[in-house]
Design an enzyme around this catalytic site. Structure first.
Site, PDB file in Angstrom:
ATOM      1  N   THR A   1       0.816  -1.209   0.000  1.00  0.00           N
ATOM      2  CA  THR A   1       0.000   0.000   0.000  1.00  0.00           C
ATOM      3  C   THR A   1       0.850   1.260   0.000  1.00  0.00           C
ATOM      4  O   THR A   1       1.814   1.372   0.757  1.00  0.00           O
ATOM      5  CB  THR A   1      -0.931   0.009   1.219  1.00  0.00           C
TER       6      THR A   1
ATOM      7  N   LYS B   1      -1.675  -0.964  -3.844  1.00  0.00           N
ATOM      8  CA  LYS B   1      -2.914  -0.287  -3.463  1.00  0.00           C
ATOM      9  C   LYS B   1      -2.588   1.166  -3.185  1.00  0.00           C
ATOM     10  O   LYS B   1      -1.631   1.457  -2.448  1.00  0.00           O
ATOM     11  CB  LYS B   1      -3.571  -0.938  -2.245  1.00  0.00           C
TER      12      LYS B   1
ATOM     13  N   LYS C   1      -3.721   4.871  -1.796  1.00  0.00           N
ATOM     14  CA  LYS C   1      -4.618   5.670  -0.979  1.00  0.00           C
ATOM     15  C   LYS C   1      -4.817   7.037  -1.627  1.00  0.00           C
ATOM     16  O   LYS C   1      -3.841   7.741  -1.928  1.00  0.00           O
ATOM     17  CB  LYS C   1      -4.040   5.841   0.429  1.00  0.00           C
TER      18      LYS C   1
ATOM     19  N   ASP D   1      -7.922   2.984  -3.029  1.00  0.00           N
ATOM     20  CA  ASP D   1      -8.715   3.021  -1.804  1.00  0.00           C
ATOM     21  C   ASP D   1      -8.930   4.472  -1.408  1.00  0.00           C
ATOM     22  O   ASP D   1      -7.983   5.192  -1.105  1.00  0.00           O
ATOM     23  CB  ASP D   1      -7.997   2.262  -0.683  1.00  0.00           C
TER      24      ASP D   1
ATOM     25  N   GLU E   1     -12.007   1.149  -4.100  1.00  0.00           N
ATOM     26  CA  GLU E   1     -12.529   0.725  -2.803  1.00  0.00           C
ATOM     27  C   GLU E   1     -13.095   1.908  -2.033  1.00  0.00           C
ATOM     28  O   GLU E   1     -12.450   2.957  -1.924  1.00  0.00           O
ATOM     29  CB  GLU E   1     -11.390   0.068  -2.012  1.00  0.00           C
TER      30      GLU E   1
ATOM     31  N   ASP F   1     -15.911  -1.302   1.904  1.00  0.00           N
ATOM     32  CA  ASP F   1     -15.094  -1.586   3.095  1.00  0.00           C
ATOM     33  C   ASP F   1     -15.837  -1.059   4.315  1.00  0.00           C
ATOM     34  O   ASP F   1     -16.580  -1.781   4.962  1.00  0.00           O
ATOM     35  CB  ASP F   1     -13.719  -0.946   2.940  1.00  0.00           C
TER      36      ASP F   1
ATOM     37  N   LYS G   1     -12.404  -7.506   6.649  1.00  0.00           N
ATOM     38  CA  LYS G   1     -11.333  -7.273   7.622  1.00  0.00           C
ATOM     39  C   LYS G   1     -11.764  -7.895   8.940  1.00  0.00           C
ATOM     40  O   LYS G   1     -12.859  -7.615   9.444  1.00  0.00           O
ATOM     41  CB  LYS G   1     -11.080  -5.775   7.809  1.00  0.00           C
TER      42      LYS G   1
ATOM     43  N   ASP H   1      -4.986  -8.006   0.544  1.00  0.00           N
ATOM     44  CA  ASP H   1      -4.250  -6.929   1.196  1.00  0.00           C
ATOM     45  C   ASP H   1      -3.890  -7.382   2.608  1.00  0.00           C
ATOM     46  O   ASP H   1      -4.622  -7.144   3.562  1.00  0.00           O
ATOM     47  CB  ASP H   1      -5.115  -5.664   1.232  1.00  0.00           C
TER      48      ASP H   1
ATOM     49  N   ASP I   1      -0.623  -6.737   3.841  1.00  0.00           N
ATOM     50  CA  ASP I   1       0.725  -6.155   3.841  1.00  0.00           C
ATOM     51  C   ASP I   1       1.078  -5.455   5.146  1.00  0.00           C
ATOM     52  O   ASP I   1       2.128  -4.812   5.240  1.00  0.00           O
ATOM     53  CB  ASP I   1       0.882  -5.177   2.675  1.00  0.00           C
TER      54      ASP I   1
END
Length: 325
Positions: A122, A145, A147, A172, A198, A221, A243, A293, A295
């Protein structure tokens, strides 16, 4: 059954920024359940946007201590605690304890021959130049990924794509866009080969997506915390991000995965930047996922010594029984 918990602070390698929040370390709570000489472990990080913290996790653990001492089983636990870090830590510790007591691994129990997973790495928010430099520094990872917020996301995406034309990219937004912004940015994201967007809109505003056909698959999410929220938002999204800290552990994660797969949704497994003790049960969910994900340990200064093995390409080795499961 004996419950032991302790706080663990894992400093991050560098400050990590998302929409509306910057992380400097991960505050986790480690849980051990001991019974008959066997010990099961779990980790709870909590969900910052639900005011779920190490303090609240410890308080919830202390509150259920007497029931656990009396032998509270995993299924009964689901009704005792709300979704969050405490339930996640205890639920995963129960799964681990059951594996240790029975000598039957999580994989044998669920009838899964585990495949190795390939995680994203990320990129936190920064300037377009900073994010592109990070993308180049992550050359060993094939999946990234990104942000983003409402602050000039296209310039950042274009800079990252130019820096890493080879990489598979997902975005995301962490609730950071309006519907108008999503409609403006999604076609550009499609042109740049973005595989998924996302959580573009704020939680609770999902109905705005009614009738909108995004050129890039959309993922939920924050809008879908667990199985009880799935039916209300499923029709708006192509991908459901699971998650374990958010839904409350592997038991609830498996239930959410079953619902989403029933409806033909793609799945993603995510994390709250925990150690490998958080990633190991998430690895089970990852077996069903198109997007992975896990990580979190890559962002830490130091992971657990028995942690997961991360190899070139973002390939993550199957957890060893000494770690979990």
């Amino acid at each position: 059954m004996k419950l032991t918990s302790r706080r663990r602070c894992f400093p991050l390698r560098a400050p990590f920024s998302i929409t509306g929040y910057t992380f400097y370390n991960t505050e986790a709570v480690h849980v051990s359940l001991e019974q008959g000489g066997a010990v099961g472990r779990g980790e709870g990080v909590g969900v910052y946007y639900n005011n779920d913290s190490a303090d609240s996790i410890v308080a919830q653990l202390e509150a259920v201590g007497p029931q656990l001492a009396a032998g509270l089983d995993r299924e009964a636990l689901q009704e005792l605690l709300p979704p969050g870090g405490a339930l996640n830590a205890l639920d995963c510790a129960h799964w681990d304890l059951e594996a240790k007591q029975s000598g039957v691994s999580i994989w044998q129990r669920l009838g899964i021959v585990p495949r190795e997973l390939r995680t994203v790495c990320t990129i936190g928010m920064g300037s377009a130049q900073e994010m592109a430099a990070t993308a180049r520094a992550y050359a060993r990872y094939t999946h990234l990924k990104i942000k983003l917020s409402e602050a000039d996301p296209i310039a950042r995406l274009e800079a990252i794509r130019a820096a890493r034309p080879d990489a598979s990219l997902i975005v995301d937004v962490n609730q950071g866009w309006s519907l108008a912004e999503l409609k403006e940015y999604a076609p550009v994201a499609a042109r740049l080969g973005i595989a998924m967007i996302e959580q573009p809109l704020p939680r609770g505003q999902d109905e705005q997506l009614e009738g909108f056909r995004s050129p890039v698959p959309l993922g939920a999410d924050e809008s879908c915390l667990g199985p009880t929220e799935y039916e209300a938002v499923a029709r708006y999204y192509d991908v459901i991000n699971i998650k374990l800290d958010k839904c409350g552990g592997l038991t609830q994660g498996l239930r959410l995965a079953e619902l989403a797969r029933r409806d033909g949704k793609a799945l993603m497994v995510g994390n709250m930047t925990g150690s490998s003790l958080s990633m190991a049960p998430a690895y089970v969910i990852g077996q069903f996922c198109e997007f992975v994900d896990i990580d979190g340990p890559l962002l830490l200064v130091l992971d657990l010594p028995e942690g997961l093995l991360y190899r070139d390409g973002g390939v993550v080795g199957v957890p060893e029984p000494e770690l979990w499961g």
